[in-house]
Motif scaffolding. Sequence first.
Motif, PDB file in Angstrom:
ATOM      1  N   ALA A  54       0.750  -1.066  -0.148  1.00  0.00           N
ATOM      2  CA  ALA A  54      -0.025   0.172   0.019  1.00  0.00           C
ATOM      3  C   ALA A  54       1.002   1.068   0.072  1.00  0.00           C
ATOM      4  O   ALA A  54       0.727   2.388  -0.646  1.00  0.00           O
ATOM      5  N   ALA A  55       1.995   1.258   0.713  1.00  0.00           N
ATOM      6  CA  ALA A  55       3.000   2.244   0.763  1.00  0.00           C
ATOM      7  C   ALA A  55       3.528   2.582  -0.455  1.00  0.00           C
ATOM      8  O   ALA A  55       3.508   3.621  -1.167  1.00  0.00           O
ATOM      9  N   VAL A  56       3.962   1.455  -1.201  1.00  0.00           N
ATOM     10  CA  VAL A  56       4.462   1.705  -2.702  1.00  0.00           C
ATOM     11  C   VAL A  56       3.568   1.837  -3.760  1.00  0.00           C
ATOM     12  O   VAL A  56       3.822   2.833  -4.594  1.00  0.00           O
ATOM     13  N   GLU A  57       2.208   1.590  -3.454  1.00  0.00           N
ATOM     14  CA  GLU A  57       1.230   1.978  -4.382  1.00  0.00           C
ATOM     15  C   GLU A  57       0.987   3.551  -4.213  1.00  0.00           C
ATOM     16  O   GLU A  57       0.669   4.203  -5.187  1.00  0.00           O
ATOM     17  N   SER A  58       0.763   3.914  -3.053  1.00  0.00           N
ATOM     18  CA  SER A  58       0.783   5.455  -3.065  1.00  0.00           C
ATOM     19  C   SER A  58       1.939   6.192  -3.745  1.00  0.00           C
ATOM     20  O   SER A  58       1.435   7.136  -4.043  1.00  0.00           O
ATOM     21  N   ALA A  59       3.102   5.684  -3.453  1.00  0.00           N
ATOM     22  CA  ALA A  59       3.972   6.288  -4.554  1.00  0.00           C
ATOM     23  C   ALA A  59       4.133   6.230  -5.901  1.00  0.00           C
ATOM     24  O   ALA A  59       4.167   7.020  -6.681  1.00  0.00           O
ATOM     25  N   ARG A  60       3.388   4.898  -6.223  1.00  0.00           N
ATOM     26  CA  ARG A  60       3.194   4.817  -7.685  1.00  0.00           C
ATOM     27  C   ARG A  60       2.325   5.754  -8.281  1.00  0.00           C
ATOM     28  O   ARG A  60       2.489   5.844  -9.612  1.00  0.00           O
ATOM     29  N   VAL A  61       1.278   6.176  -7.648  1.00  0.00           N
ATOM     30  CA  VAL A  61       0.454   6.932  -8.288  1.00  0.00           C
ATOM     31  C   VAL A  61       0.668   8.358  -8.134  1.00  0.00           C
ATOM     32  O   VAL A  61      -0.181   9.402  -8.389  1.00  0.00           O
ATOM     33  N   ALA A  62       1.728   8.886  -7.716  1.00  0.00           N
ATOM     34  CA  ALA A  62       2.159  10.258  -7.613  1.00  0.00           C
ATOM     35  C   ALA A  62       2.450  10.945  -8.932  1.00  0.00           C
ATOM     36  O   ALA A  62       2.439  10.224  -9.929  1.00  0.00           O
ATOM     37  N   THR A  68       6.601   9.996 -17.105  1.00  0.00           N
ATOM     38  CA  THR A  68       7.781   9.163 -17.247  1.00  0.00           C
ATOM     39  C   THR A  68       7.806   8.089 -16.182  1.00  0.00           C
ATOM     40  O   THR A  68       8.536   7.205 -16.082  1.00  0.00           O
ATOM     41  N   PHE A  69       7.313   8.830 -14.842  1.00  0.00           N
ATOM     42  CA  PHE A  69       7.725   7.926 -13.674  1.00  0.00           C
ATOM     43  C   PHE A  69       8.807   7.133 -13.443  1.00  0.00           C
ATOM     44  O   PHE A  69       8.910   5.937 -13.712  1.00  0.00           O
ATOM     45  N   PRO A  70       9.910   7.776 -13.002  1.00  0.00           N
ATOM     46  CA  PRO A  70      11.279   7.381 -13.042  1.00  0.00           C
ATOM     47  C   PRO A  70      11.700   6.511 -11.747  1.00  0.00           C
ATOM     48  O   PRO A  70      12.864   5.934 -11.609  1.00  0.00           O
ATOM     49  N   VAL A  71      10.741   6.257 -10.714  1.00  0.00           N
ATOM     50  CA  VAL A  71      11.048   5.856  -9.551  1.00  0.00           C
ATOM     51  C   VAL A  71      10.675   4.400  -9.277  1.00  0.00           C
ATOM     52  O   VAL A  71       9.671   3.931  -9.906  1.00  0.00           O
ATOM     53  N   ARG A  72      11.813   3.512  -8.687  1.00  0.00           N
ATOM     54  CA  ARG A  72      11.476   2.391  -8.486  1.00  0.00           C
ATOM     55  C   ARG A  72      12.198   1.872  -7.150  1.00  0.00           C
ATOM     56  O   ARG A  72      12.747   2.768  -6.589  1.00  0.00           O
ATOM     57  N   PHE A  73      11.623   0.693  -6.499  1.00  0.00           N
ATOM     58  CA  PHE A  73      12.004   0.560  -5.157  1.00  0.00           C
ATOM     59  C   PHE A  73      12.627  -0.979  -5.007  1.00  0.00           C
ATOM     60  O   PHE A  73      12.049  -1.867  -5.709  1.00  0.00           O
ATOM     61  N   GLY A 107      14.904   3.641  -2.415  1.00  0.00           N
ATOM     62  CA  GLY A 107      14.381   4.408  -3.736  1.00  0.00           C
ATOM     63  C   GLY A 107      15.269   4.599  -4.846  1.00  0.00           C
ATOM     64  O   GLY A 107      16.366   5.088  -4.201  1.00  0.00           O
ATOM     65  N   VAL A 108      15.080   4.134  -5.992  1.00  0.00           N
ATOM     66  CA  VAL A 108      15.827   4.285  -7.028  1.00  0.00           C
ATOM     67  C   VAL A 108      15.306   5.064  -8.112  1.00  0.00           C
ATOM     68  O   VAL A 108      14.148   5.044  -8.382  1.00  0.00           O
ATOM     69  N   VAL A 109      16.086   5.973  -8.761  1.00  0.00           N
ATOM     70  CA  VAL A 109      15.491   6.994  -9.772  1.00  0.00           C
ATOM     71  C   VAL A 109      16.221   6.650 -10.974  1.00  0.00           C
ATOM     72  O   VAL A 109      17.520   6.738 -11.158  1.00  0.00           O
ATOM     73  N   GLN A 110      15.368   6.659 -12.027  1.00  0.00           N
ATOM     74  CA  GLN A 110      15.939   6.293 -13.514  1.00  0.00           C
ATOM     75  C   GLN A 110      16.323   7.729 -14.194  1.00  0.00           C
ATOM     76  O   GLN A 110      15.320   8.792 -14.101  1.00  0.00           O
ATOM     77  N   ASP A 117      17.813  12.662 -21.210  1.00  0.00           N
ATOM     78  CA  ASP A 117      17.796  12.501 -19.794  1.00  0.00           C
ATOM     79  C   ASP A 117      16.706  13.022 -19.170  1.00  0.00           C
ATOM     80  O   ASP A 117      15.772  13.629 -20.048  1.00  0.00           O
ATOM     81  N   LEU A 118      16.378  12.675 -17.956  1.00  0.00           N
ATOM     82  CA  LEU A 118      15.065  12.992 -17.230  1.00  0.00           C
ATOM     83  C   LEU A 118      15.473  14.065 -16.366  1.00  0.00           C
ATOM     84  O   LEU A 118      15.614  13.664 -15.229  1.00  0.00           O
ATOM     85  N   PRO A 119      15.076  15.479 -16.801  1.00  0.00           N
ATOM     86  CA  PRO A 119      15.515  16.515 -15.836  1.00  0.00           C
ATOM     87  C   PRO A 119      14.944  16.500 -14.559  1.00  0.00           C
ATOM     88  O   PRO A 119      15.313  17.209 -13.503  1.00  0.00           O
ATOM     89  N   TYR A 120      13.648  15.993 -14.460  1.00  0.00           N
ATOM     90  CA  TYR A 120      12.884  15.967 -13.200  1.00  0.00           C
ATOM     91  C   TYR A 120      12.623  14.797 -12.347  1.00  0.00           C
ATOM     92  O   TYR A 120      11.734  14.459 -11.625  1.00  0.00           O
TER      93      TYR A 120
END
Length: 216
Positions: A54-62, A68-73, A107-110, A117-120
């Motif tokens: 549930a915590a990761v899901e809340s991050a997924r829908v940010a 692009t959603f570059p965040v992984r866990f 938390g890992v960022v692409q 590049d993904l500037p944001y």
Amino acid sequence: MPQIFDEPRPAQPLHPHADRSADAGVRIHPVIAQRWSARNLDPDAVVTTDELLAAVESARVAASWGGTFPVRFVAGLRGDAAHTVLASLLSDGNKRWAASAGALLLGVVQTANDKGDLPYAMFDAGLATAQLSLQAVSMGLVAHPMSGFDRDEARRALRIPDVFEPLVMIALGHLGTEDDADPRIVERDRAPRRRPALEDMVFGERWGAPFGGPLR
């Protein structure tokens, strides 16, 4: 100063120290006001798989720049192999309290994709982490983001691809009592929360000019 709460709070504090609700000049949601980065976590309390997801899901829908959603866990529950590896990456100071958290997440960022590049990406990671932290509060948990961990070793041990950057470690768990806690941790947790005053954060017309009418 007006009270921020005019509705039930999301969870009953475990002890008086558990209520660290932020002071505010205007009303904000209780879940936001109660978010704080506690270190005194219960080393025996269990974080369930459903709570972690549930915590990761809340991050997924940010919100995410350009979709692009570059965040992984990388995530682990206390006692499993992933948790053991993640705990080993923590700095000595963070190991003293965070290694026993019910769950740990990296938390890992692409930083780039096939279009460049993904500037944001870092901004997106902040949004995702914030939503994860608020979801934790809503479930009666604590989420504490940390920068103190070995990024190079994280990349090697977890085989993280080059286009991803290890960014933040998050301890997820239940607030512990103070009875048997390390006094140094208790002291740090009891320190007053320090934030700029609202009038020092929002301006109007020009930098430093008051925004609209009185903020209080």
